[in-house]
Scaffold this motif. Structure first.
Motif, PDB file in Angstrom:
ATOM      1  N   SER B  36       0.837  -1.190   0.000  1.00 49.17           N
ATOM      2  CA  SER B  36       0.000   0.000   0.000  1.00 49.17           C
ATOM      3  C   SER B  36       0.875   1.243   0.000  1.00 49.17           C
ATOM      4  O   SER B  36       2.058   1.191   0.365  1.00 49.17           O
ATOM      5  N   TYR B  38       0.879   5.577   0.889  1.00 45.09           N
ATOM      6  CA  TYR B  38       0.254   6.625   1.678  1.00 45.09           C
ATOM      7  C   TYR B  38       0.865   7.976   1.320  1.00 45.09           C
ATOM      8  O   TYR B  38       2.071   8.095   1.115  1.00 45.09           O
ATOM      9  N   GLN B  40       1.285  11.862   2.736  1.00 40.21           N
ATOM     10  CA  GLN B  40       1.243  12.615   3.985  1.00 40.21           C
ATOM     11  C   GLN B  40       1.671  14.055   3.756  1.00 40.21           C
ATOM     12  O   GLN B  40       2.822  14.313   3.403  1.00 40.21           O
ATOM     13  N   LYS B  44      -0.148  16.446   8.944  1.00 41.01           N
ATOM     14  CA  LYS B  44      -1.387  15.680   8.766  1.00 41.01           C
ATOM     15  C   LYS B  44      -1.130  14.189   8.908  1.00 41.01           C
ATOM     16  O   LYS B  44       0.008  13.724   8.798  1.00 41.01           O
ATOM     17  N   ALA B  45      -2.209  13.443   9.122  1.00 43.54           N
ATOM     18  CA  ALA B  45      -2.104  11.994   9.150  1.00 43.54           C
ATOM     19  C   ALA B  45      -1.955  11.467   7.723  1.00 43.54           C
ATOM     20  O   ALA B  45      -2.406  12.098   6.760  1.00 43.54           O
ATOM     21  N   PRO B  46      -1.301  10.333   7.580  1.00 43.06           N
ATOM     22  CA  PRO B  46      -1.191   9.714   6.259  1.00 43.06           C
ATOM     23  C   PRO B  46      -2.563   9.382   5.679  1.00 43.06           C
ATOM     24  O   PRO B  46      -3.524   9.141   6.415  1.00 43.06           O
ATOM     25  N   LEU B  48      -4.418   6.856   2.697  1.00 37.04           N
ATOM     26  CA  LEU B  48      -4.252   5.702   1.813  1.00 37.04           C
ATOM     27  C   LEU B  48      -4.518   6.107   0.367  1.00 37.04           C
ATOM     28  O   LEU B  48      -5.580   6.642   0.050  1.00 37.04           O
ATOM     29  N   TYR B  51      -3.856   0.396  -2.556  1.00 37.91           N
ATOM     30  CA  TYR B  51      -3.791  -0.825  -1.760  1.00 37.91           C
ATOM     31  C   TYR B  51      -3.670  -2.027  -2.683  1.00 37.91           C
ATOM     32  O   TYR B  51      -3.964  -1.937  -3.879  1.00 37.91           O
ATOM     33  N   TYR B  89       4.772   7.184   1.422  1.00 39.41           N
ATOM     34  CA  TYR B  89       5.303   6.001   2.094  1.00 39.41           C
ATOM     35  C   TYR B  89       4.690   4.739   1.492  1.00 39.41           C
ATOM     36  O   TYR B  89       3.476   4.676   1.266  1.00 39.41           O
ATOM     37  N   CYS B  91       4.199   0.525   2.108  1.00 35.54           N
ATOM     38  CA  CYS B  91       4.055  -0.384   3.236  1.00 35.54           C
ATOM     39  C   CYS B  91       3.768  -1.774   2.681  1.00 35.54           C
ATOM     40  O   CYS B  91       3.045  -1.915   1.684  1.00 35.54           O
ATOM     41  N   PHE B 101       7.086  -0.480   6.859  1.00 38.53           N
ATOM     42  CA  PHE B 101       6.991   0.720   6.031  1.00 38.53           C
ATOM     43  C   PHE B 101       8.316   1.008   5.341  1.00 38.53           C
ATOM     44  O   PHE B 101       9.384   0.588   5.794  1.00 38.53           O
ATOM     45  N   GLY B 103      11.018   4.080   4.085  1.00 38.18           N
ATOM     46  CA  GLY B 103      11.535   5.241   4.780  1.00 38.18           C
ATOM     47  C   GLY B 103      10.903   6.558   4.370  1.00 38.18           C
ATOM     48  O   GLY B 103      11.102   7.583   5.025  1.00 38.18           O
TER      49      GLY B 103
END
Lengths: 120, 110
Positions: B36, B38, B40, B44-46, B48, B51, B89, B91, B101, B103
């Protein structure tokens, strides 16, 4: 739309145990995996571990000895305990939902994150 | 489990296409169709974006696409827009309930 909200202390002393709770609203905690993920300032994401609604857990091998997760289905909450905290554990801590086996268990919903600082 | 390897930064001009690689091993990216991606933005939050390697959640622009070959997954963003500037990112599932994840890659839109 399901929402997640982390709660807990923003400051923890070295060697103490961090306790965080994630509250799931506008949806059920049942039948999903729920993860904790952290991010030190300016650095990448680090998966801490996950818990299923039944209580089964998986932890990052690098943190396994210090991590405990639990779930409270009656209150739609799950929790993280991380012991023996050091400055290296200073980070933003996120809770996130695993999307389900039909969609590869990706992390589809995230909390806003809570900053945790380890300092005396 | 070691972190997946991503380039630290990539850049592109508006309208161009860029790709971000995510290299793992035969124990994670190479073994499972559970990669998946992401996005960011600062503070803020990541979010999606992709997937199962190549599928987009509802609401994600079709300018975002994913692929995988062997132990390497890739995210491609076409028709770059200023709003795409963010950290990305990857994952991957790594077996026995473990996730790892990358880097992270900083995308700059010139």
């Amino acid at each position: 739309q399901v929402q997640l909200q982390e709660s807990g202390p923003g400051l923890v002393k070295p060697s103490e145990t961090l306790s965080l709770t994630c509250t799931v609203s506008d949806g059920s905690i049942s039948n999903y995996f729920w993860s904790w993920i952290r991010q030190p300032a300016g650095k990448g994401l680090d998966w801490i571990g996950r818990i299923y609604s039944s209580g089964s857990t998986n932890y990052n091998p690098s943190l396994k000895s210090r991590v405990t997760m639990s779930v409270d289905t009656s209150n739609n909450q799950f929790s993280l305990k991380l012991s023996s905290m050091t400055a290296a554990d200073t980070a933003v801590y996120y809770c996130a939902r695993g999307s389900g086996s039909r969609t590869g268990e990706a992390f589809d919903i995230w909390g806003q994150g809570t900053m945790v600082t380890v300092s005396s | 489990q070691s972190a997946l390897t991503q380039p630290a930064s990539v850049s592109g001009s508006p309208g161009q296409s860029i790709s971000i690689s995510c290299t793992g091993t035969s124990s994670d990216v190479g073994s499972y169709n559970r990669v998946s991606w992401y996005q960011q933005h600062p503070g803020k939050a990541p979010k999606l974006m992709i997937y199962e390697g190549s599928k987009r959640p509802s609401g994600v622009s079709n300018r975002f696409s994913g692929s995988k070959s062997g132990n390497t997954a890739s995210l491609t963003i076409s028709g770059l827009q200023a709003e795409d500037e963010a950290d990305y990112y990857c994952c991957s599932y790594a077996g026995t309930g473990i996730w790892v994840f990358g880097g992270g890659t900083k995308l700059t839109v010139l």
